[in-house]
Design a protein around this motif. Structure first.
Motif, PDB file in Angstrom:
ATOM      1  N   VAL A  13       9.121  -5.163 -28.258  1.00  0.00           N
ATOM      2  CA  VAL A  13       7.886  -5.870 -28.588  1.00  0.00           C
ATOM      3  C   VAL A  13       6.715  -4.959 -28.238  1.00  0.00           C
ATOM      4  O   VAL A  13       6.526  -4.586 -27.085  1.00  0.00           O
ATOM      5  CB  VAL A  13       7.773  -7.195 -27.809  1.00  0.00           C
ATOM      6  CG1 VAL A  13       6.521  -7.954 -28.235  1.00  0.00           C
ATOM      7  CG2 VAL A  13       9.023  -8.049 -28.021  1.00  0.00           C
ATOM      8  N   ASP A  16       2.041  -7.493 -30.764  1.00  0.00           N
ATOM      9  CA  ASP A  16       2.681  -8.680 -31.332  1.00  0.00           C
ATOM     10  C   ASP A  16       3.554  -8.296 -32.521  1.00  0.00           C
ATOM     11  O   ASP A  16       3.673  -9.056 -33.485  1.00  0.00           O
ATOM     12  CB  ASP A  16       1.620  -9.704 -31.744  1.00  0.00           C
ATOM     13  CG  ASP A  16       0.953 -10.362 -30.546  1.00  0.00           C
ATOM     14  OD1 ASP A  16       1.672 -10.945 -29.716  1.00  0.00           O
ATOM     15  OD2 ASP A  16      -0.278 -10.276 -30.428  1.00  0.00           O
ATOM     16  N   ARG A  17       4.174  -7.117 -32.445  1.00  0.00           N
ATOM     17  CA  ARG A  17       5.089  -6.648 -33.481  1.00  0.00           C
ATOM     18  C   ARG A  17       6.491  -6.526 -32.903  1.00  0.00           C
ATOM     19  O   ARG A  17       6.665  -6.109 -31.752  1.00  0.00           O
ATOM     20  CB  ARG A  17       4.641  -5.288 -34.030  1.00  0.00           C
ATOM     21  CG  ARG A  17       3.203  -5.252 -34.527  1.00  0.00           C
ATOM     22  CD  ARG A  17       3.012  -6.041 -35.797  1.00  0.00           C
ATOM     23  NE  ARG A  17       1.629  -5.987 -36.258  1.00  0.00           N
ATOM     24  CZ  ARG A  17       1.185  -6.572 -37.363  1.00  0.00           C
ATOM     25  NH1 ARG A  17       2.023  -7.253 -38.141  1.00  0.00           N
ATOM     26  NH2 ARG A  17      -0.085  -6.495 -37.708  1.00  0.00           N
ATOM     27  N   GLU A 125       9.121 -12.952 -25.379  1.00  0.00           N
ATOM     28  CA  GLU A 125       8.612 -12.552 -24.067  1.00  0.00           C
ATOM     29  C   GLU A 125       9.702 -11.872 -23.235  1.00  0.00           C
ATOM     30  O   GLU A 125       9.426 -10.954 -22.463  1.00  0.00           O
ATOM     31  CB  GLU A 125       8.069 -13.768 -23.306  1.00  0.00           C
ATOM     32  CG  GLU A 125       6.800 -14.362 -23.904  1.00  0.00           C
ATOM     33  CD  GLU A 125       5.575 -13.493 -23.673  1.00  0.00           C
ATOM     34  OE1 GLU A 125       5.664 -12.502 -22.926  1.00  0.00           O
ATOM     35  OE2 GLU A 125       4.520 -13.802 -24.250  1.00  0.00           O
ATOM     36  N   GLY A 172       1.919 -10.149 -36.942  1.00  0.00           N
ATOM     37  CA  GLY A 172       1.497  -9.809 -35.589  1.00  0.00           C
ATOM     38  C   GLY A 172       0.005  -9.935 -35.399  1.00  0.00           C
ATOM     39  O   GLY A 172      -0.529  -9.481 -34.383  1.00  0.00           O
ATOM     40  N   VAL A 241       3.591 -14.204 -34.523  1.00  0.00           N
ATOM     41  CA  VAL A 241       4.110 -13.914 -33.191  1.00  0.00           C
ATOM     42  C   VAL A 241       3.163 -14.355 -32.080  1.00  0.00           C
ATOM     43  O   VAL A 241       3.607 -14.748 -30.998  1.00  0.00           O
ATOM     44  CB  VAL A 241       4.437 -12.408 -33.077  1.00  0.00           C
ATOM     45  CG1 VAL A 241       4.810 -12.019 -31.658  1.00  0.00           C
ATOM     46  CG2 VAL A 241       5.581 -12.061 -34.037  1.00  0.00           C
ATOM     47  N   LYS A 242       1.853 -14.323 -32.311  1.00  0.00           N
ATOM     48  CA  LYS A 242       0.906 -14.684 -31.255  1.00  0.00           C
ATOM     49  C   LYS A 242       1.187 -16.075 -30.691  1.00  0.00           C
ATOM     50  O   LYS A 242       1.016 -16.313 -29.486  1.00  0.00           O
ATOM     51  CB  LYS A 242      -0.532 -14.604 -31.778  1.00  0.00           C
ATOM     52  CG  LYS A 242      -1.070 -13.197 -31.938  1.00  0.00           C
ATOM     53  CD  LYS A 242      -2.511 -13.217 -32.376  1.00  0.00           C
ATOM     54  CE  LYS A 242      -3.044 -11.810 -32.600  1.00  0.00           C
ATOM     55  NZ  LYS A 242      -3.093 -11.011 -31.358  1.00  0.00           N
ATOM     56  N   ARG A 245       5.569 -16.501 -29.745  1.00  0.00           N
ATOM     57  CA  ARG A 245       6.071 -15.897 -28.518  1.00  0.00           C
ATOM     58  C   ARG A 245       5.948 -16.851 -27.330  1.00  0.00           C
ATOM     59  O   ARG A 245       6.503 -16.592 -26.273  1.00  0.00           O
ATOM     60  CB  ARG A 245       5.346 -14.585 -28.229  1.00  0.00           C
ATOM     61  CG  ARG A 245       3.899 -14.711 -27.839  1.00  0.00           C
ATOM     62  CD  ARG A 245       3.249 -13.330 -27.732  1.00  0.00           C
ATOM     63  NE  ARG A 245       3.962 -12.491 -26.795  1.00  0.00           N
ATOM     64  CZ  ARG A 245       3.959 -11.148 -26.830  1.00  0.00           C
ATOM     65  NH1 ARG A 245       3.269 -10.507 -27.755  1.00  0.00           N
ATOM     66  NH2 ARG A 245       4.635 -10.459 -25.931  1.00  0.00           N
TER      67      ARG A 245
END
Length: 267
Positions: A13, A16-17, A125, A172, A241-242, A245
């Motif tokens: 990670v 956010d990719r 995470e 992302g 993803v923000k 996650r």
């Protein structure tokens, strides 16, 4: 025939990719993971290195517009212990996307074929991803998936309005709001600036708004930054993803479901 050997792998990670190890036609590389990509894309330079040959010319539509690509049949992808032979993949120049969005050379974007082929457990995470048996019972809230223009969508609530949002682990950047929904909801009048966005197809300018609330799988997020997606094929919303996650995730595209388990303390 798709074969599956249960295996865990490190999910890299960066920002956010998301990146996973993958082997394409026998050549190992690191690929971006993108649940909203209708097919796997490989860079034209990488395609030459692995000797894919020429394919059928097509126009690929991405979040930034359109780009020319070639469809290659009979490709094989191995990732997370899942073997996927006889795939049709797209060869495209990923130089712009790689540098603009990822800041580096990009060989491949593994798309929804992997999600269609297996049930995946994803902990962003925690940096872990694995193909898991369908006999296990996932934890978390089960959300039904519904296809929209080849992308799986899930139910969310935005400022009290129930909508279907694209489940997009390739996003992302900010949460995206489709322009028609933004117009119906009066969000355009609340825009407060613009920024560059867009993936395959090039960069685009997007107006920025702040959502008062968005509720996903029983979790309410407040004061969420969002960008207006003006592409004609945009859905009402696109969750990336923000926000994703904040959950432990299990996906099962074949069974049209995703399970989201909130991580402790994430609201």
């Amino acid at each position: 025939m798709i074969s599956l050997f249960i295996a865990a792998a490190t999910l890299s990670v960066r920002g956010d990719r998301l990146y996973i190890p993958a082997t394409i036609n026998g050549v190992a590389t690191e690929a971006v993971l993108d649940s909203a990509a209708e097919a796997t894309f490989i860079d034209d330079d990488f395609a030459r290195r692995i000797g894919t040959g020429k394919g059928k010319s097509v126009t690929a539509k991405g979040s930034g517009g359109s780009a020319e690509a070639e469809l290659i049949q009979g490709a094989r992808i191995d990732a997370l212990g899942v073997s996927m032979p006889n795939l049709t993949i797209a060869v495209i120049d990923l130089d712009d996307v790689g540098q603009r969005l990822f800041g580096r050379r990009l060989d491949a974007i593994v798309g929804r074929e992997l999600f269609d082929a297996s049930r995946l457990s994803i902990d962003i995470e925690g940096g872990q991803i694995a193909a898991i048996p369908r006999t296990s019972q996932p934890k978390g809230v089960r959300l039904p998936l519904k296809s929209h223009h080849g992308i799986e969508t899930m139910p969310v609530t935005i400022e009290g309005k129930a909508v279907l949002a694209e489940f997009d682990l390739g996003n992302g950047s900010d949460l995206l709001i489709g322009k028609p929904f933004a117009e119906r909801s009066g969000l355009l009048a609340r825009s407060h600036g613009a920024e560059k966005g867009g993936g395959i197809g090039g960069a685009v300018d997007r107006r920025i708004v702040t959502l008062r609330t968005i509720r996903i799988a029983g979790v309410t997020f407040r004061n969420v930054r969002a960008a207006i997606d003006e592409q004609p094929n945009a859905g009402d919303a696109n969750v990336g993803v923000k926000l994703l996650r904040r959950f432990r995730i299990v996906t099962d595209f074949a069974q049209k479901a995703v399970w989201l388990q909130p991580r402790s303390g994430k609201r």
